[in-house]
Design a protein around this motif. Structure first.
Motif, PDB file in Angstrom:
ATOM      1  N   GLU A 172       0.836  -1.199   0.000  1.00  8.46           N
ATOM      2  CA  GLU A 172       0.000   0.000   0.000  1.00  8.46           C
ATOM      3  C   GLU A 172       0.872   1.252   0.000  1.00  8.46           C
ATOM      4  O   GLU A 172       1.823   1.360   0.769  1.00  8.46           O
ATOM      5  N   THR A 174       0.692   5.660  -0.101  1.00  7.55           N
ATOM      6  CA  THR A 174      -0.015   6.930  -0.080  1.00  7.55           C
ATOM      7  C   THR A 174       0.851   7.921  -0.844  1.00  7.55           C
ATOM      8  O   THR A 174       2.074   7.949  -0.657  1.00  7.55           O
ATOM      9  N   ARG A 193       3.320   2.938   3.228  1.00  4.10           N
ATOM     10  CA  ARG A 193       2.728   2.977   4.565  1.00  4.10           C
ATOM     11  C   ARG A 193       3.244   1.785   5.374  1.00  4.10           C
ATOM     12  O   ARG A 193       2.917   0.640   5.094  1.00  4.10           O
ATOM     13  N   SER A 201      -1.708   7.157   8.905  1.00  4.36           N
ATOM     14  CA  SER A 201      -0.340   6.657   8.826  1.00  4.36           C
ATOM     15  C   SER A 201       0.441   7.049  10.074  1.00  4.36           C
ATOM     16  O   SER A 201       0.522   8.230  10.426  1.00  4.36           O
ATOM     17  N   GLN A 232      -4.446   7.280  -2.754  1.00  3.42           N
ATOM     18  CA  GLN A 232      -4.162   5.952  -2.220  1.00  3.42           C
ATOM     19  C   GLN A 232      -4.065   4.952  -3.365  1.00  3.42           C
ATOM     20  O   GLN A 232      -4.904   4.939  -4.267  1.00  3.42           O
TER      21      GLN A 232
END
Length: 299
Positions: A172, A174, A193, A201, A232
């Motif tokens: 993942e 950001t 993250r 976060s 995201q």
């Protein structure tokens, strides 16, 4: 000139970095919240007690508070009020109050996850398949933030105000993005993250990721953004990227984006107030952020 800059939802555990960034840029931080007993009011220069979102006089009261407290700039961060701020940008600019937010059309697309999905599909941006029916294993609210209301394999549920989505695996990311007054992305800062708590976060590392840069530039070409936004995405096991959400606002984890580039409060003032052309600095890839609790003692 020192500007008075209002931040929303100053009771959040992540609001401290934004208040400190305002102060570090040489301006006056004005915290605000619906609760007057919060830490943010004690680290900012001033505090405004805001009306609740459901107050029928919300915007009349809010506009009065801005004028009475001589606010110059508002940096919205509360999802429930984003569209309201966006709709009043031009009105407030006539009063020399600058709202650092994208236009209503952009905010509408980004705050409704179904509309975001349709935008991604139309623009050719890779995204997980989604449905208004309970077709996929992940179910989440069309409107919402963080992990609130997100369900995985819940069994049959009411889909009113919900969407279902293909469940992704992988890494993942950001992506913190700063767009100038011409809607050009000045900074694109992907951060992996490492730790997340309640959708926020609490740890991350800045990563040089050319494929993410490429797709984010395409997103910014397809939809007009102003100021800080947050995107995201997942890097899937096959190396492809799929985008889930766009938060058209400043975000709690952007402290790392600031630290790896420069103070984005100064960028906001330079491009939106002083109308300067921005020249980005080198991004400090590999910079890591870790968060911890701190205390304020009030006699």
């Amino acid at each position: 000139m020192k500007y008075k800059i209002l931040t929303e939802a100053s009771g959040s555990l992540t609001t401290g970095y934004l208040i400190k960034a305002i102060q570090s840029a040489g301006h006056l931080a004005v915290a605000s919240d619906i609760d007057d007993d919060i830490a943010g009011r004690y680290i900012a220069e001033d505090f405004i007690l805001m009306p609740r979102v459901r107050d029928p006089e919300l915007w009349n009261k809010t506009l009065d508070l801005l004028e009475n407290n001589q606010i110059n700039i508002v940096i919205p961060s509360l999802d429930e009020t984003l569209l309201g701020w966006a709709e009043r940008k031009n009105e407030l600019k006539q009063k020399n109050i600058h709202i650092i937010l994208s236009d209503p059309e952009t905010v509408h697309v980004c705050t409704d996850k179904w509309m975001t999905y349709l935008f991604f599909k139309e623009a050719g941006i890779p995204t997980p398949e989604s449905s208004l029916e309970q077709t996929y294993s992940l179910v989440k609210p069309r409107m919402g933030r963080g992990a609130v209301g997100v369900l995985v394999d819940p069994g049959p549920v009411s889909m009113e105000g919900m969407i279902s989505q293909e469940l992704l695996s992988g890494v993942e990311y950001t992506v913190d993005v700063f767009c100038d007054r011409h809607s050009q992305p000045i900074y694109i800062v992907p951060r992996k993250r490492l730790k997340v708590r309640e959708g926020k976060s609490t740890g991350g590392i800045v990563v040089d990721h050319p494929l993410i840069f490429e797709w984010v530039r395409r997103i910014c070409q397809s939809l007009r953004f102003c100021g800080p936004i947050n995107i995201q995405c997942f890097e899937c096991p096959d190396g492809s990227i799929k985008f889930l959400e766009i938060n058209p606002r400043i975000a709690g984890g952007m402290a790392l984006g600031f630290a790896a580039t420069e103070n984005w409060i100064s960028l906001i003032i330079d491009t939106f107030i002083k109308e300067k052309e921005l020249v980005p600095k080198d991004i400090q890839y590999g910079m890591k952020m870790m968060r911890f609790y701190d205390e304020i003692f009030i006699p």
